[in-house]
Design an enzyme around this catalytic site. Structure first.
Site, PDB file in Angstrom:
ATOM      1  N   ASP A  25       0.706  -1.259   0.125  1.00 18.56           N
ATOM      2  CA  ASP A  25       0.093  -0.400   0.133  1.00 18.56           C
ATOM      3  C   ASP A  25       0.775   1.498   0.143  1.00 18.56           C
ATOM      4  OD1 ASP A  25      -2.708   1.190  -0.184  1.00 18.56           O
ATOM      5  OD2 ASP A  25      -2.028   2.147   1.692  1.00 18.56           O
ATOM      6  N   ALA A  27       3.847   1.576  -1.224  1.00 16.41           N
ATOM      7  CA  ALA A  27       4.650   1.586  -2.592  1.00 16.41           C
ATOM      8  C   ALA A  27       3.189   2.527  -3.700  1.00 16.41           C
ATOM      9  CB  ALA A  27       5.415   1.098  -2.580  1.00 16.41           C
ATOM     10  N   ARG A  28       2.593   1.669  -3.240  1.00 18.24           N
ATOM     11  CA  ARG A  28       1.318   2.411  -4.222  1.00 18.24           C
ATOM     12  C   ARG A  28       0.638   4.129  -4.362  1.00 18.24           C
ATOM     13  NH1 ARG A  28      -4.192   1.305  -4.615  1.00 18.24           N
ATOM     14  NH2 ARG A  28      -4.376   0.896  -2.353  1.00 18.24           N
ATOM     15  N   ASP A 243       1.956   5.196  17.794  1.00 13.82           N
ATOM     16  CA  ASP A 243       2.339   5.438  15.932  1.00 13.82           C
ATOM     17  C   ASP A 243       2.626   6.633  15.823  1.00 13.82           C
ATOM     18  OD1 ASP A 243       1.635   5.144  13.748  1.00 13.82           O
ATOM     19  OD2 ASP A 243      -0.673   5.599  14.034  1.00 13.82           O
ATOM     20  N   HIS A 248       5.923  10.956  15.088  1.00 14.08           N
ATOM     21  CA  HIS A 248       5.973  12.436  14.610  1.00 14.08           C
ATOM     22  C   HIS A 248       6.181  13.069  15.472  1.00 14.08           C
ATOM     23  CE1 HIS A 248       5.240  10.189  10.497  1.00 14.08           C
ATOM     24  NE2 HIS A 248       3.233   9.167  11.325  1.00 14.08           N
TER      25      HIS A 248
END
Length: 483
Positions: A25, A27-28, A243, A248
């Site tokens: 996903d 990469a896509r 996560d 982040h």
């Protein structure tokens, strides 16, 4: 408005780029469209090849991989896969399957790509694979000799606690020295994150105010409207704190709070960021609110008694000369009222409040603020008080806004992944996480991970559990258009 001509972009050396997880996903949605946008913008190397890779069970032929890339760019790219630019990009694509015990197809594909490029191209490996596969992929690159002189991009999460982060770093360092490791956080590739540094260090207006004498509190707010979107297996083992906060928001905190680097290069920038992490107090679980949206436990694949948090809000304290006594409030979660990416710096009020506020300004509880919106394309807003027109000295809120969208053409902008892929090809680690930095963040997180408070419920579409207001008192959570 007249815009200055952009400075010439540095050009990467010739490259062979290998994308592990090329059928997945990430990469896509990001990597293949991003690489094509770099190519169309003239930012790829003069000569390059891109080798997709996946386990043999998911292997594609070269033509099938090119068709897969075309579909990905058509669905998620900013540019259509057509014309001579696409034909040139498509011709640079090939595929080589790789399993831990059967890497020959990948090795052959890389060798063929290097022959096609000619000379001595650099190798760049992007591990767009689940974390459980990181170690085996790195060991494969070491065993086959493909890692020799190469660079590697590692996707988050960088461990799930201090022990796992140390083990992952040790496995990577057994094959790649730290100068060739690029731990990617797409938040740090955003234009507005660069602009935090420019805003502070290029403007005499702001840097003198950027300290405890003038700033009362800082908020880093990344609410998301989406729920877990069917990713129960990933989310149950991770949660919002691991996560989003560690990966982040803590990284953003490092850039907001750092001291001026002596030079604008990777080592100096990351040295100052890590100094901030070393100054962070270990997290106090009493200063953390963990939430879970109503209905999460009914999601397919979620434990009906799950204590995984879909929301986290916390107070972080930094013990150094610049920030002692200034709380940093961080918040992120799923299924919230808005999706935003905002850093807010609250400025201290004047010692003597001699002017009356109008009802709206008084009700908002807002004073002077500097707001950095780092959602693409981003903006900077200064909020202040002005006199309302009329016979009396009545104050009302006003703001000045700089917006990237209205000030620069979109042609000059790169999305987070595009920016960081280019920086990795150039070998610039400025906006990538360093091993000692990530280990320190897991170290300060240990008290929370060892003794987490139970999750508190909140309704989807709200701002999280009720107790978050007490967490930031006497201040208030501030988001544009949210009260």
């Amino acid at each position: 408005m007249n815009q200055p001509a952009p400075s010439p972009a540095p050009s990467p050396a010739d490259h062979v780029i290998v994308v592990f997880g090329a059928t997945g996903d990430l990469a896509r949605r990001k990597l293949l469209p991003g690489l094509f946008h770099l190519a169309k913008a003239g930012l790829m190397p003069q000569r390059y090849r891109i080798v997709g890779s996946a386990p043999a069970a998911e292997a594609l032929g070269d033509d099938a991989f090119r068709a897969h890339a075309r579909e990905a760019v058509a669905e998620f790219g900013r540019s259509r896969p057509e014309g001579p630019e696409w034909q040139q990009f498509e011709s640079a694509l090939s595929f080589g399957a790789a399993d831990a015990d059967a890497a020959e197809p990948l090795v052959n594909a890389v060798r063929e790509a290097e022959r096609a490029v000619g000379g001595s191209p650099r190798r760049l490996f992007h591990l767009a694979v689940p974390p459980v596969a990181f170690t085996s992929m790195v060991e494969l690159l070491g065993a086959t000799g493909l890692a020799r002189g190469a660079r590697v991009i590692v996707e988050k999460p960088f461990g799930t606690d201090l022990a796992s982060a140390r083990a992952l770093n040790a496995a990577i360092h057994a094959v790649f020295d730290e100068s060739r490791v690029f731990r990617i956080d797409h938040f740090l590739g955003k234009e507005a994150v660069d602009n935090i540094l420019a805003l502070r260090f290029a403007n005499g207006l702001f840097e003198p105010l950027w300290n405890r004498d003038h700033i009362s509190h800082v908020q880093i707010d990344v609410p998301e409207q989406i729920d877990i979107q069917g990713r129960a297996h990933f989310f149950e083992g991770t949660g919002t704190f691991r996560d989003m906060i560690v990966t982040h928001l803590f990284q953003l905190l490092g850039f907001v709070a750092m001291e001026p680097p002596v030079t604008f290069d990777a080592q100096a920038l990351r040295d100052e960021q890590v100094k901030v992490f070393r100054s962070m107090r270990p997290l106090d679980p009493a200063h953390v609110v963990r939430g879970q949206y109503t209905g999460y436990r009914a999601e397919p694949g979620v434990d009906p008694a799950s204590d995984t948090e879909t929301f986290a809000a916390l107070r972080v304290e930094i013990d150094n000369w610049r920030w002692a006594g200034v709380p940093f409030h961080l918040r992120s979660g799923k299924a919230l009222a808005q999706g935003r990416h905002v850093v807010t710096l609250g400025l201290r009020e004047p010692v003597l409040g001699m002017f009356p506020l109008d009802a709206r300004a008084a009700a908002s509880g807002r004073g002077n603020e500097l707001v950095i919106d780092f959602a693409d394309p981003g903006s900077v807003t200064a909020r202040f008080l002005v006199k309302e027109p009329g016979p009396s000295m009545q104050l009302a809120e006003a703001e000045m806004v700089f917006g990237y969208r209205g000030s620069f053409t979109a042609d000059n902008s790169l999305e987070g992944y595009e920016h960081l892929l280019l920086e990795a090809m150039l070998g610039d680690q400025s906006f990538f996480t360093r091993s000692d930095g990530i280990e320190r963040l897991w170290e300060v997180s240990a008290p929370l991970l060892e003794s987490p408070a139970p999750v508190e419920p909140y309704a989807p579409g709200t701002w999280g559990p009720d107790r978050i207001d007490a967490l930031v008192a006497p201040y208030r959570w501030h988001l544009p258009d949210a009260h």
